[in-house]
Design a protein around this motif. Structure first.
Motif, PDB file in Angstrom:
ATOM      1  N   THR A 187      11.455  -0.773  -4.807  1.00  0.00           N
ATOM      2  CA  THR A 187      10.735  -2.002  -5.134  1.00  0.00           C
ATOM      3  C   THR A 187      10.102  -2.641  -3.907  1.00  0.00           C
ATOM      4  N   GLU A 188      10.557  -2.238  -2.706  1.00  0.00           N
ATOM      5  CA  GLU A 188      10.019  -2.811  -1.464  1.00  0.00           C
ATOM      6  C   GLU A 188       9.056  -1.856  -0.757  1.00  0.00           C
ATOM      7  N   VAL A 189       8.862  -0.669  -1.324  1.00  0.00           N
ATOM      8  CA  VAL A 189       8.042   0.357  -0.676  1.00  0.00           C
ATOM      9  C   VAL A 189       6.587   0.208  -1.114  1.00  0.00           C
ATOM     10  N   VAL A 190       5.669   0.390  -0.170  1.00  0.00           N
ATOM     11  CA  VAL A 190       4.238   0.398  -0.480  1.00  0.00           C
ATOM     12  C   VAL A 190       3.815   1.857  -0.665  1.00  0.00           C
ATOM     13  N   PHE A 191       3.493   2.222  -1.907  1.00  0.00           N
ATOM     14  CA  PHE A 191       3.042   3.572  -2.225  1.00  0.00           C
ATOM     15  C   PHE A 191       1.517   3.600  -2.273  1.00  0.00           C
ATOM     16  N   LEU A 192       0.941   4.750  -1.917  1.00  0.00           N
ATOM     17  CA  LEU A 192      -0.496   4.974  -2.054  1.00  0.00           C
ATOM     18  C   LEU A 192      -0.723   6.065  -3.096  1.00  0.00           C
ATOM     19  N   SER A 193      -1.702   5.854  -3.935  1.00  0.00           N
ATOM     20  CA  SER A 193      -2.037   6.865  -4.936  1.00  0.00           C
ATOM     21  C   SER A 193      -2.854   7.981  -4.299  1.00  0.00           C
ATOM     22  N   ALA A 194      -2.577   9.205  -4.726  1.00  0.00           N
ATOM     23  CA  ALA A 194      -3.297  10.349  -4.160  1.00  0.00           C
ATOM     24  C   ALA A 194      -4.781  10.293  -4.477  1.00  0.00           C
ATOM     25  N   GLY A 195      -5.162   9.580  -5.536  1.00  0.00           N
ATOM     26  CA  GLY A 195      -6.568   9.520  -5.921  1.00  0.00           C
ATOM     27  C   GLY A 195      -7.374   8.448  -5.222  1.00  0.00           C
ATOM     28  N   LEU A 196      -6.746   7.646  -4.361  1.00  0.00           N
ATOM     29  CA  LEU A 196      -7.478   6.602  -3.639  1.00  0.00           C
ATOM     30  C   LEU A 196      -8.446   7.220  -2.634  1.00  0.00           C
ATOM     31  N   THR A 197      -9.618   6.623  -2.512  1.00  0.00           N
ATOM     32  CA  THR A 197     -10.519   7.048  -1.445  1.00  0.00           C
ATOM     33  C   THR A 197     -10.047   6.435  -0.130  1.00  0.00           C
ATOM     34  N   LEU A 198     -10.516   6.978   0.981  1.00  0.00           N
ATOM     35  CA  LEU A 198     -10.122   6.451   2.283  1.00  0.00           C
ATOM     36  C   LEU A 198     -10.576   5.006   2.456  1.00  0.00           C
ATOM     37  N   ALA A 199     -11.735   4.660   1.894  1.00  0.00           N
ATOM     38  CA  ALA A 199     -12.216   3.282   1.991  1.00  0.00           C
ATOM     39  C   ALA A 199     -11.259   2.331   1.278  1.00  0.00           C
ATOM     40  N   GLU A 200     -10.771   2.732   0.096  1.00  0.00           N
ATOM     41  CA  GLU A 200      -9.831   1.895  -0.644  1.00  0.00           C
ATOM     42  C   GLU A 200      -8.486   1.835   0.076  1.00  0.00           C
ATOM     43  N   ALA A 201      -8.032   2.983   0.586  1.00  0.00           N
ATOM     44  CA  ALA A 201      -6.753   3.018   1.291  1.00  0.00           C
ATOM     45  C   ALA A 201      -6.805   2.186   2.568  1.00  0.00           C
ATOM     46  N   GLU A 202      -7.948   2.183   3.236  1.00  0.00           N
ATOM     47  CA  GLU A 202      -8.072   1.409   4.484  1.00  0.00           C
ATOM     48  C   GLU A 202      -7.862  -0.070   4.229  1.00  0.00           C
ATOM     49  N   ARG A 203      -8.418  -0.574   3.136  1.00  0.00           N
ATOM     50  CA  ARG A 203      -8.241  -1.989   2.824  1.00  0.00           C
ATOM     51  C   ARG A 203      -6.762  -2.309   2.560  1.00  0.00           C
ATOM     52  N   LEU A 204      -6.048  -1.387   1.938  1.00  0.00           N
ATOM     53  CA  LEU A 204      -4.633  -1.619   1.633  1.00  0.00           C
ATOM     54  C   LEU A 204      -3.772  -1.598   2.886  1.00  0.00           C
ATOM     55  N   VAL A 205      -3.957  -0.587   3.742  1.00  0.00           N
ATOM     56  CA  VAL A 205      -3.070  -0.454   4.898  1.00  0.00           C
ATOM     57  C   VAL A 205      -3.350  -1.518   5.954  1.00  0.00           C
ATOM     58  N   ARG A 206      -4.571  -2.064   5.984  1.00  0.00           N
ATOM     59  CA  ARG A 206      -4.858  -3.133   6.941  1.00  0.00           C
ATOM     60  C   ARG A 206      -4.118  -4.415   6.576  1.00  0.00           C
TER      61      ARG A 206
END
Length: 311
Positions: A69-88
């Motif tokens: 419940t405390e882990v931030v997961f990334l979906s394999a289908g995310l583009t790098l642009a979308e993932a960049e916004r999340l990890v920042r």
């Protein structure tokens, strides 16, 4: 840390006049701890470190993991642009990657994979950058898990529960902290660390029972839970809400009777904040006796002293 622990074990056995290979099956962990505690050659810091290593070795990975419940997961289908916004917006360096539900972890990506990739194709997906991830059962011992992750060069592992689902994640830092204590960086909120019995105190609801007792001096009974937040939920018998209070009676079952330093009325756990349905912060204080509560509310009036009954 593993080499230091091995060296400390060899040093102890040499100082005690025992062979590290011969007779190993004839001495238990409790006996070894007694020998370390009674040995006068080791200084107090050395005895404390050895004792902490032995205690940490007995703990399980599920007791020190970050729950799902405390882990931030990334979906394999995310583009790098979308993932960049999340990890920042986060403060982590490694992110588990899922292909479906949180039980379908296919690997992990490092922060560098998303932000510092030389050939930046913003339409590439996270799944294309996924690295292999280590998996550990939640029942594995901490010291054995640290040894295995170090030997195989893994910094992060997914913890699997008995049903095959994702229970959480654990990092080498989490495991090392069990041996040397908390390691804080610039992103950590450092809570106050009161001495034994230094109440009142505010603690994280995710503290396991052993760390909670060490930090506050309040022992909680064992049960179908591993954290102080779990204890509160079990004691209430429902999902907690802010303001809930749970009394904790002193442990009077010891051979020497109750600890004279324990408050007569026991302790009180008060829920301060929640994150979703999880207890986030708890206040711990000594519980007041009924007489003390009456004194706080004001002097007893003549009407209150009059015995109850028909007029």
């Amino acid at each position: 840390m593993v080499r230091a622990a091995d060296g400390a074990t060899r040093l102890v056995t040499d100082l005690l006049g025992a062979s590290p290979a011969a007779g190993r099956e004839r001495i238990s962990e409790a006996e070894l701890r007694d020998l370390v505690a009674a040995n006068t050659v080791l200084d107090p810091d050395e005895r404390r470190i050895i004792d902490e290593v032995l205690v940490a070795g007995a703990r399980l990975v599920r007791e020190v993991m970050v729950p799902r419940t405390e882990v931030v997961f990334l979906s394999a289908g995310l583009t790098l642009a979308e993932a960049e916004r999340l990890v920042r917006a986060e403060t982590h360096t490694r992110y588990p990657v899922v292909d479906g539900t949180h039980d379908d972890v296919v690997g992990f990506v490092h922060l560098r994979d998303v932000l510092l990739r030389p050939e930046r194709d913003r339409w590439a997906t996270v799944g294309e950058l996924t690295r292999e991830v280590k998996r550990l059962p939640g029942s594995k011992r901490v010291l054995a898990a640290l040894t295995e992750m170090r030997r195989e060069g893994h910094h992060l592992a997914v913890v699997i529960d008995e049903y095959g689902g994702t229970a959480g994640i654990v990092t080498c830092e989490d495991l090392v902290e069990e041996l040397v204590g908390e390691i804080h960086d610039e992103y950590d909120d450092i809570p106050p660390d009161p001495a034994h019995g230094g109440l009142p105190a505010v603690v994280d609801g995710r503290l396991n029972l052993a760390d909670f007792a060490e930090r506050t001096g309040v022992p909680l009974p064992a049960g179908p839970y591993e954290t102080v937040g779990g204890y509160v939920m079990a004691a209430l018998g429902r999902l907690p809400v802010a303001g809930d209070e749970v009394p904790v009676a002193p442990d009077r079952r010891g051979a020497g009777g109750p600890d004279p330093e324990d408050p007569p009325g026991g302790w009180l756990l008060r829920v301060l904040t929640l994150e979703g349905r999880r207890v986030s912060r708890l206040a711990v204080s000594a519980a007041r006796l009924p007489e003390q509560r009456r004194e706080v509310s004001g002097p007893v009036t003549a009407a209150e002293r009059r015995p109850a009954g028909p007029s």
